[in-house]
Design a protein around this motif. Structure first.
Motif, PDB file in Angstrom:
ATOM      1  N   LEU A  49     -14.208 -12.060   1.017  1.00 43.04           N
ATOM      2  CA  LEU A  49     -15.555 -12.061   1.573  1.00 43.04           C
ATOM      3  C   LEU A  49     -15.427 -12.407   3.048  1.00 43.04           C
ATOM      4  O   LEU A  49     -14.721 -13.352   3.406  1.00 43.04           O
ATOM      5  N   THR A  50     -16.104 -11.636   3.900  1.00 41.70           N
ATOM      6  CA  THR A  50     -16.058 -11.887   5.333  1.00 41.70           C
ATOM      7  C   THR A  50     -17.387 -12.459   5.786  1.00 41.70           C
ATOM      8  O   THR A  50     -18.443 -11.884   5.506  1.00 41.70           O
ATOM      9  N   LEU A  51     -17.334 -13.602   6.466  1.00 47.88           N
ATOM     10  CA  LEU A  51     -18.510 -14.163   7.119  1.00 47.88           C
ATOM     11  C   LEU A  51     -18.449 -13.634   8.550  1.00 47.88           C
ATOM     12  O   LEU A  51     -17.600 -14.065   9.323  1.00 47.88           O
ATOM     13  N   PRO A  52     -19.301 -12.672   8.911  1.00 45.57           N
ATOM     14  CA  PRO A  52     -19.169 -11.957  10.180  1.00 45.57           C
ATOM     15  C   PRO A  52     -19.039 -12.895  11.379  1.00 45.57           C
ATOM     16  O   PRO A  52     -19.847 -13.784  11.582  1.00 45.57           O
ATOM     17  N   GLY A  53     -17.980 -12.681  12.151  1.00 48.29           N
ATOM     18  CA  GLY A  53     -17.734 -13.455  13.352  1.00 48.29           C
ATOM     19  C   GLY A  53     -17.155 -14.837  13.121  1.00 48.29           C
ATOM     20  O   GLY A  53     -16.791 -15.524  14.058  1.00 48.29           O
ATOM     21  N   ILE A  54     -17.065 -15.280  11.866  1.00 49.34           N
ATOM     22  CA  ILE A  54     -16.602 -16.638  11.595  1.00 49.34           C
ATOM     23  C   ILE A  54     -15.245 -16.636  10.906  1.00 49.34           C
ATOM     24  O   ILE A  54     -14.260 -17.104  11.470  1.00 49.34           O
ATOM     25  N   ALA A  55     -15.203 -16.153   9.675  1.00 55.74           N
ATOM     26  CA  ALA A  55     -13.959 -16.237   8.915  1.00 55.74           C
ATOM     27  C   ALA A  55     -13.918 -15.197   7.804  1.00 55.74           C
ATOM     28  O   ALA A  55     -14.940 -14.686   7.376  1.00 55.74           O
ATOM     29  N   LYS A  56     -12.697 -14.928   7.366  1.00 58.17           N
ATOM     30  CA  LYS A  56     -12.479 -14.088   6.190  1.00 58.17           C
ATOM     31  C   LYS A  56     -11.878 -14.996   5.127  1.00 58.17           C
ATOM     32  O   LYS A  56     -10.871 -15.674   5.362  1.00 58.17           O
ATOM     33  N   ILE A  57     -12.505 -15.023   3.961  1.00 58.62           N
ATOM     34  CA  ILE A  57     -12.058 -15.859   2.846  1.00 58.62           C
ATOM     35  C   ILE A  57     -11.536 -14.912   1.779  1.00 58.62           C
ATOM     36  O   ILE A  57     -12.234 -13.980   1.376  1.00 58.62           O
ATOM     37  N   TYR A  58     -10.301 -15.134   1.333  1.00 57.80           N
ATOM     38  CA  TYR A  58      -9.734 -14.214   0.358  1.00 57.80           C
ATOM     39  C   TYR A  58      -8.830 -14.930  -0.645  1.00 57.80           C
ATOM     40  O   TYR A  58      -8.354 -16.027  -0.392  1.00 57.80           O
ATOM     41  N   ARG A  59      -8.635 -14.256  -1.786  1.00 59.77           N
ATOM     42  CA  ARG A  59      -7.772 -14.774  -2.857  1.00 59.77           C
ATOM     43  C   ARG A  59      -6.392 -14.142  -2.677  1.00 59.77           C
ATOM     44  O   ARG A  59      -6.260 -12.935  -2.521  1.00 59.77           O
TER      45      ARG A  59
END
Length: 112
Positions: free
Chosen positions: A57-67
């Protein structure tokens, strides 16, 4: 010589303070801002699920969270024990496991 006074340590915001600041800036109620955080959490949970989710899941401009799936490690024999010269022992194997990783995106990196 006089010593310089150390700057007081700035403490990180608590969840309540963060919600209050966002509510003040957006002119929403604290309850509405809290509901947005709850919705974001549930969406993260859905996307990072093992079988049904996309895995990121990408929080636009902030971070990409992934498994990320770490592969299984086989058992090892005769591994030297640190701090005990001449001592060897067998290390058990580790099963495959999932880890959640967070990668900062460019906009967030530029803030630092």
């Amino acid at each position: 010589m006089a010593k310089k006074a150390a700057a007081p340590a700035v403490k990180p915001l608590t969840k309540t303070q963060l919600i209050a600041n966002i509510a003040e800036q957006t002119e929403l109620s604290k309850k509405q801002v809290s509901a947005v955080f709850d919705a974001l959490y549930s969406e993260l949970e859905k996307q990072l699920e093992k079988k049904k989710g996309s895995g990121s899941l990408t929080l636009p401009g902030i971070a990409k969270i992934y498994r990320h799936t770490k592969p299984a490690q086989p058992p090892r024999k005769n591994v030297p024990v640190p701090f005990q010269p001449g001592v060897f022992k067998d290390m058990p194997g580790k099963p495959e496991s999932d880890v959640i990783k967070v990668r900062a995106l460019k906009t967030l990196k530029d803030m630092a």
